[in-house]
Write an enzyme that holds these catalytic residues in place. Structure first.
Site, PDB file in Angstrom:
ATOM      1  N   ILE A  27       2.723  12.384  10.273  1.00 39.89           N
ATOM      2  CA  ILE A  27       3.070  13.506  11.153  1.00 39.89           C
ATOM      3  C   ILE A  27       4.583  13.655  11.158  1.00 39.89           C
ATOM      4  CG2 ILE A  27       2.709  14.525  13.423  1.00 39.89           C
ATOM      5  CD1 ILE A  27       0.731  12.217  13.997  1.00 39.89           C
TER       6      ILE A  27
ATOM      7  N   THR B 188       0.830  -1.215   0.000  1.00 43.58           N
ATOM      8  CA  THR B 188       0.000   0.000   0.000  1.00 43.58           C
ATOM      9  C   THR B 188       0.860   1.259   0.000  1.00 43.58           C
ATOM     10  OG1 THR B 188      -1.287  -1.295   1.560  1.00 43.58           O
ATOM     11  CG2 THR B 188      -2.077   0.910   1.083  1.00 43.58           C
ATOM     12  N   VAL B 189       1.888   1.280   0.868  1.00 44.08           N
ATOM     13  CA  VAL B 189       2.713   2.477   0.960  1.00 44.08           C
ATOM     14  C   VAL B 189       3.554   2.642  -0.310  1.00 44.08           C
ATOM     15  CG1 VAL B 189       4.544   3.639   2.271  1.00 44.08           C
ATOM     16  CG2 VAL B 189       2.790   2.334   3.482  1.00 44.08           C
TER      17      VAL B 189
ATOM     18  N   GLY C  47      -9.340  -3.450   8.652  1.00 41.78           N
ATOM     19  CA  GLY C  47      -7.945  -3.399   8.204  1.00 41.78           C
ATOM     20  C   GLY C  47      -7.048  -2.598   9.129  1.00 41.78           C
TER      21      GLY C  47
ATOM     22  N   GLY D  99      -1.469   4.229   7.364  1.00 41.37           N
ATOM     23  CA  GLY D  99      -2.200   4.289   6.109  1.00 41.37           C
ATOM     24  C   GLY D  99      -1.230   4.574   4.981  1.00 41.37           C
TER      25      GLY D  99
ATOM     26  N   GLU E  10      -3.883  -6.492  12.529  1.00 41.42           N
ATOM     27  CA  GLU E  10      -3.388  -7.700  11.867  1.00 41.42           C
ATOM     28  C   GLU E  10      -4.184  -8.918  12.351  1.00 41.42           C
ATOM     29  OE1 GLU E  10      -0.256  -7.707  10.086  1.00 41.42           O
ATOM     30  OE2 GLU E  10      -0.064  -5.538  10.322  1.00 41.42           O
TER      31      GLU E  10
ATOM     32  N   LYS F 100       8.649   2.366  18.260  1.00 41.15           N
ATOM     33  CA  LYS F 100       8.509   3.768  17.866  1.00 41.15           C
ATOM     34  C   LYS F 100       9.029   4.698  18.970  1.00 41.15           C
ATOM     35  CE  LYS F 100       4.478   2.766  14.959  1.00 41.15           C
ATOM     36  NZ  LYS F 100       3.011   2.625  15.013  1.00 41.15           N
TER      37      LYS F 100
ATOM     38  N   GLY G 129       3.575   7.902  10.951  1.00 44.62           N
ATOM     39  CA  GLY G 129       3.224   8.080   9.535  1.00 44.62           C
ATOM     40  C   GLY G 129       3.327   9.492   9.009  1.00 44.62           C
TER      41      GLY G 129
END
Lengths: 448, 448
Positions: B161, B45-46, B212, B327, B215, B230, B159
């Site tokens: 930010i 997706t990314v 989604g 996302g 997982e 993180k 992501g």
């Protein structure tokens, strides 16, 4: 916060200066790091704070060498290193060997001419001057580019919130469509004061003046000129669109009264001075005006003199930045951050900021705690539990019990006053085997 | 958002690519701008979103030249320019002439070995791989430094930010003491779902899986491993302290039940998975755990899968960053922003991002409006006003009147449906002379 010795700030993996070292002795510098000589013009609240950070906490690659101030006398400042040259003649500073001039005088002139002189001499410039950047930013950036210097103005909008670099670089991968924000702390203070205390605008302004949040003549704030300058700068940085301050639709907040907040609340809203700029194709719209904003919006939650910016991108959606938009220290952080960036850009191939290894990794922490117990009810349960916690010198703040649960599996909560999480865990280990539990206690810290 | 032609994103003052130009023909490039060749490893997706942005919207200085994917076939993608080399052999990409490798495969190996190969070959690397950066970041940064390349990982935390660059550069002038945040969107979705729908954790997890957001095996999220990785990255960037993932105290959110939110609310709190790291002298504390947070805290307001980070500095106080933490598109924005920064660093003396002049500056806008009228009361006032607004085809949404005001100076409010501000102004010009007003109407837009 705490009063323990502060962490060494390890920019570039260098040894930072400490207050003591900064007086006279300077830390030994690695030959690899080029020194960036900084001259400061203007020594008000922000200038003083910038000087303090540079002398006491900044990386060794940044060195304050000159200060120009007409109002302040050097002998009033015992903390300033002796090798900092003090002058009341700006030309002495501009013609010196400083690499970067920090302009903190404000206003269009003579600040503009000083900055042009510095750039023409090949120096870089860091400024917090929103009015000048809003009016002459593109011209000054072009001059800096031609002369091989740099011009940084992170402090010109939203003080301590690094929003210009965030829009310009951090979100460079997006196409920003809209920037909205609360950019004037004075108006936000006045409006939230009317909202919470139900006072008149005049009374709220007077209060803001007393607290130093508003000028003697607050027109630039109330009528939106200050925010319009900031919006023009943000629109350039984020939307990449030329916007003059005169292009920004402006409406004063002077007409807003306490009753408007009552009616706004009926509509699920509150009132804020909102600055917004939007692009759509080749068209741009920009306005600074009081507006109703829905209570759940981040704009509605900005209290007092805080600032907030919402950037809306085609790909990343809404990203929100908030914090202290003004004040000596937060604005000084923005100035020093710009200086660090300039020094980094000049130190080619600088090692990435090194992280130091801590001496101790604490695994315990103090905080109030929430513990949910689920029990088969019978008399004396609280007493048995309380005895154990008292033994561990853990104080109970309150006991909560919601109705509507069966006696065979009854949940209730004990809220504890601040205590060591490890100590509470020990106490819980002791109570866990008690026969009345139908499931193990659930313990959560309460953060503030 | 809108569906009009999008603004030209004017990074570096270059002509950006447009969708149409990107197919086959490439825009003419100024000789001044060095081209940065980008190879993409991983096309989920990314990766797909990064490729789209690079082909359709990125500056001409960034050129996607290679994609390596084992799962996707090229012929499924009609929008990819023909001159992009497609391969399923990562070595072909690593040994090609790309300047930057974008790694979007994730996991410790083989991603780590690929990144080391790329860095050893003098290439720069952009990655979104939080696990790898949390475990091997310092080693990889050192390797990049030795080889004269760069390693950027803005997409590895939160992501879209831009929080890593904000902590590392934007707040470089401060000494950060604490970083707190909501770093795992899955946990936040699950907790806010339990809070709002009163469901069990199991049901909320199932819902998250359907949407989604979680997982098939959600352990890494629920038990705090994802957030701990993180947090280790943020602690290095912001607090400049080495922190291993194993050093982070971790507690699962699995024990939290709907009833805990009821009790938390009694205490003026809600429950979130909070990640926090604090330095104090030479000691560091880091934890990821479910905790009660006071309702007015920014942490309490994070809904659904959003992310938020609060940095607390010695000088700047609290600065808050929030937005979409995951996302495809938001993460791709972070990746492309890193690429833009690398390309900028390589294009020495690049002109500052130029802002274009808009063709049109709109001064009108559409929105619902709030107008407060203050009148000397008599029958027929609303009817007179309504006639004028109806004439201008402006619809009234509601009329509000609070009790307790004198008839001689009675305030009431009309809320209007969305209309042109200029049109409303025309209508107000018409009503303003009416004899019953004791002060002019106050009009405010309602933003959403």
């Amino acid at each position: 916060m705490n009063s323990e010795p502060l962490p060494l700030c390890n920019w570039f993996g260098e040894t930072p200066k400490r207050g003591v070292m900064a007086r006279g002795k300077r830390p030994v510098r690695s030959a690899r790091v080029a020194e960036c000589r900084v001259g400061l013009v203007g020594f008000g609240t922000v200038g003083r704070s910038v000087a303090r950070i540079l002398c006491e906490r900044a990386p060794a690659s940044l060195r304050l060498t000159h200060v120009c101030s007409r109002r302040i006398r050097r002998r009033e400042l015992d903390w300033l290193p002796e090798d900092v040259r003090w002058t009341d003649d700006v030309n002495e500073l501009l013609s010196s060997n400083v690499d970067v001039v920090v302009e903190l005088v404000g206003g269009l002139e003579p600040a503009g001419e000083w900055i042009r002189s510095a750039l023409r001499a090949g120096k870089s410039v860091v400024t917090a001057n929103k009015r000048l950047i809003a009016h002459c930013g593109p011209e000054l950036l072009e001059l800096a580019h031609q002369m091989g210097g740099q011009l940084a103005f992170g402090a010109s909008v939203a003080g301590g919130i690094p929003v210009i670099s965030a829009l310009q670089d951090g979100l460079a991968g997006d196409c920003l469509l809209q920037v909205r924000g609360i950019l004037n702390g004075t108006c936000n203070y006045v409006l939230t004061e009317i909202e919470s205390a139900g006072v008149s605008l005049a009374a709220a302004v007077e209060e803001a003046q007393k607290l130093g949040f508003a000028e003697a003549d607050p027109s630039e704030d109330l009528d939106g000129l200050d925010a319009a300058a900031k919006l023009a700068i943000l629109a350039r940085a984020g939307l990449r669109v030329q916007l003059r301050v005169e292009d920004v639709l402006r409406r004063s907040i002077r007409d807003v009264a306490a009753i408007d907040f009552r009616y706004a609340r009926e509509l699920g809203c509150t009132i804020r001075q909102v600055s917004r700029a939007e692009v759509s194709g080749d068209s741009v719209f920009a306005a600074v005006q009081p507006a109703l904003v829905p209570l759940p919006s981040p704009l509605a939650r900005v209290q007092g003199s805080q600032n907030l910016v919402i950037a809306t991108g085609e790909f990343g959606g809404e990203t929100v930045f908030s914090g202290f938009g003004a004040g000596g220290d937060p604005t000084a952080v923005a100035v020093v951050s710009d200086l660090v960036s300039l020094a980094k850009a000049n130190t080619n191939g600088a090692r990435p900021a090194a992280a130091r290894a801590p001496k101790e990794i604490r695994s315990d922490f103090f905080s109030p705690h929430y513990v949910r117990f689920t029990v088969k009810d019978r008399p004396g349960i609280i007493a048995s539990l309380a005895a154990v916690f008292s033994e561990h010198q853990i104080n109970i703040d309150s006991v909560l019990q919601k109705p509507g649960y069966p006696k065979s599996s009854l949940p209730f909560v004990i809220a504890f006053e601040a205590c060591s999480a490890a100590l509470l865990e020990q106490a819980l280990d002791k109570v866990r085997p008690m026969e009345f539990f139908v499931q193990p206690p659930v313990s959560l810290p309460v953060l503030n």
